[in-house]
Scaffold this motif. Structure first.
Motif, short mmCIF file in Angstrom:
data_model
loop_
_atom_site.label_atom_id
_atom_site.label_comp_id
_atom_site.label_asym_id
_atom_site.label_seq_id
_atom_site.Cartn_x
_atom_site.Cartn_y
_atom_site.Cartn_z
N PRO A 83 61.95 33.43 88.28
CA PRO A 83 61.67 31.94 88.10
C PRO A 83 61.62 32.39 89.91
N ARG A 84 60.97 31.30 90.52
CA ARG A 84 61.01 31.26 91.81
C ARG A 84 61.17 29.74 92.78
N LEU A 85 61.74 29.56 93.51
CA LEU A 85 61.80 28.54 94.39
C LEU A 85 61.80 29.02 95.57
N THR A 86 59.98 27.55 95.73
CA THR A 86 59.40 28.52 96.30
C THR A 86 59.06 27.12 98.36
N LYS A 87 59.49 28.41 98.99
CA LYS A 87 59.63 27.73 100.72
C LYS A 87 58.37 26.99 100.95
N PRO A 88 59.40 25.49 101.81
CA PRO A 88 60.51 25.09 101.24
C PRO A 88 60.59 24.42 100.34
N PHE A 89 61.20 24.26 100.09
CA PHE A 89 62.20 23.93 98.50
C PHE A 89 63.03 22.51 98.40
N THR A 90 63.01 21.51 97.37
CA THR A 90 63.68 20.01 97.78
C THR A 90 65.05 20.38 97.10
N THR A 91 66.11 19.50 96.87
CA THR A 91 67.10 19.33 96.65
C THR A 91 66.99 19.58 94.94
N VAL A 92 65.96 18.76 94.22
CA VAL A 92 65.67 18.54 92.52
C VAL A 92 65.40 19.32 92.92
N GLU A 93 64.48 20.15 92.86
CA GLU A 93 63.82 21.43 92.69
C GLU A 93 65.31 23.02 92.90
N LEU A 94 66.09 22.78 93.44
CA LEU A 94 66.91 23.52 93.37
C LEU A 94 68.30 23.42 92.56
N GLU A 95 67.75 22.10 92.30
CA GLU A 95 68.89 21.68 90.81
C GLU A 95 67.95 22.47 89.28
N GLU A 96 67.21 22.13 89.47
CA GLU A 96 66.68 22.27 88.29
C GLU A 96 66.41 23.77 87.98
N GLN A 97 66.49 24.42 88.85
CA GLN A 97 66.26 25.93 88.71
C GLN A 97 67.70 26.49 88.05
N ILE A 98 68.69 25.62 89.12
CA ILE A 98 70.65 26.60 88.36
C ILE A 98 70.87 26.07 87.07
N LYS A 99 70.24 24.54 86.57
CA LYS A 99 70.08 24.00 85.38
C LYS A 99 69.45 25.61 84.56
N LEU A 100 68.19 25.80 84.80
CA LEU A 100 67.46 26.53 84.25
C LEU A 100 68.93 27.98 83.64
N LEU A 101 69.11 28.72 85.29
CA LEU A 101 70.05 29.88 85.29
C LEU A 101 71.27 29.48 84.46
N CYS A 102 71.85 27.96 84.58
CA CYS A 102 73.17 27.84 83.34
C CYS A 102 72.78 28.15 82.37
N ALA A 103 72.06 28.04 81.58
CA ALA A 103 71.55 27.55 80.46
C ALA A 103 71.04 29.01 80.05
N GLN A 104 70.58 30.08 80.92
CA GLN A 104 70.28 31.39 80.45
C GLN A 104 71.51 31.94 80.72
N ALA A 105 72.50 32.00 81.53
CA ALA A 105 74.14 33.12 81.60
C ALA A 105 74.50 32.49 80.03
N MET A 106 74.95 31.01 79.88
CA MET A 106 75.49 30.42 78.65
C MET A 106 74.75 30.98 77.80
N LYS A 107 73.44 31.52 77.41
CA LYS A 107 72.86 32.21 76.35
C LYS A 107 73.83 33.68 76.23
N ARG A 108 73.63 34.29 77.15
CA ARG A 108 74.08 36.03 77.52
C ARG A 108 75.25 35.45 77.42
N LYS A 109 76.23 34.79 77.47
CA LYS A 109 77.62 34.75 77.36
C LYS A 109 77.96 34.75 75.27
N MET A 110 76.78 34.14 75.07
CA MET A 110 77.28 33.67 73.55
C MET A 110 76.70 34.95 73.33
N ARG A 111 75.35 36.17 73.61
CA ARG A 111 74.72 37.30 72.38
C ARG A 111 76.91 38.44 72.12
#
Length: 111
Positions: A83-111
């Motif tokens: 995944p990539r945040l293309t500069k310049p990125f918006t706060t909304v794009e940052l928030e979307e990527q963080i939510k995706l990363l958090c979902a991936q982190a939760m899946k990782r912890k559940m393994r």
């Protein structure tokens, strides 16, 4: 200023921020030793490019997103699908990527 804004957005989303880290050697140390759920990696960092850090995160199965103004040509072939945040990125794009990363982190912890 950008790092401060990133920290503010991340904290507003409930994240605990470790960093920012400006030097490659420090980023390698942090990626190797810290307990991390996810990371945002600026491709260019003092001391080189951040790809050695990305390799460590891949080995540790820690999700990350690149922040970069570069196109695919600037990334190693094995990281062009990351995944990539293309500069310049918006706060909304940052928030979307963080939510995706958090979902991936939760899946990782559940393994």
């Amino acid at each position: 200023m950008i790092a401060i804004e990133l920290e503010d957005v991340l904290r507003a989303l409930g994240c605990t921020v470790i960093g920012p880290v400006a030097k490659l050697v420090d980023a390698i140390e942090l990626a190797s030793t810290e307990s991390l759920d996810a990371a945002i990696l600026d491709v260019t960092i003092r001391g080189g490019q951040v790809f050695p850090v990305a390799e460590i995160l891949l080995e540790r199965d820690i999700p990350f997103v690149f922040a970069s103004g570069y196109g695919d040509w600037a990334l190693p072939e094995n990281m062009r699908d990351r995944p990539r945040l293309t500069k310049p990125f918006t706060t909304v794009e940052l928030e979307e990527q963080i939510k995706l990363l958090c979902a991936q982190a939760m899946k990782r912890k559940m393994r």
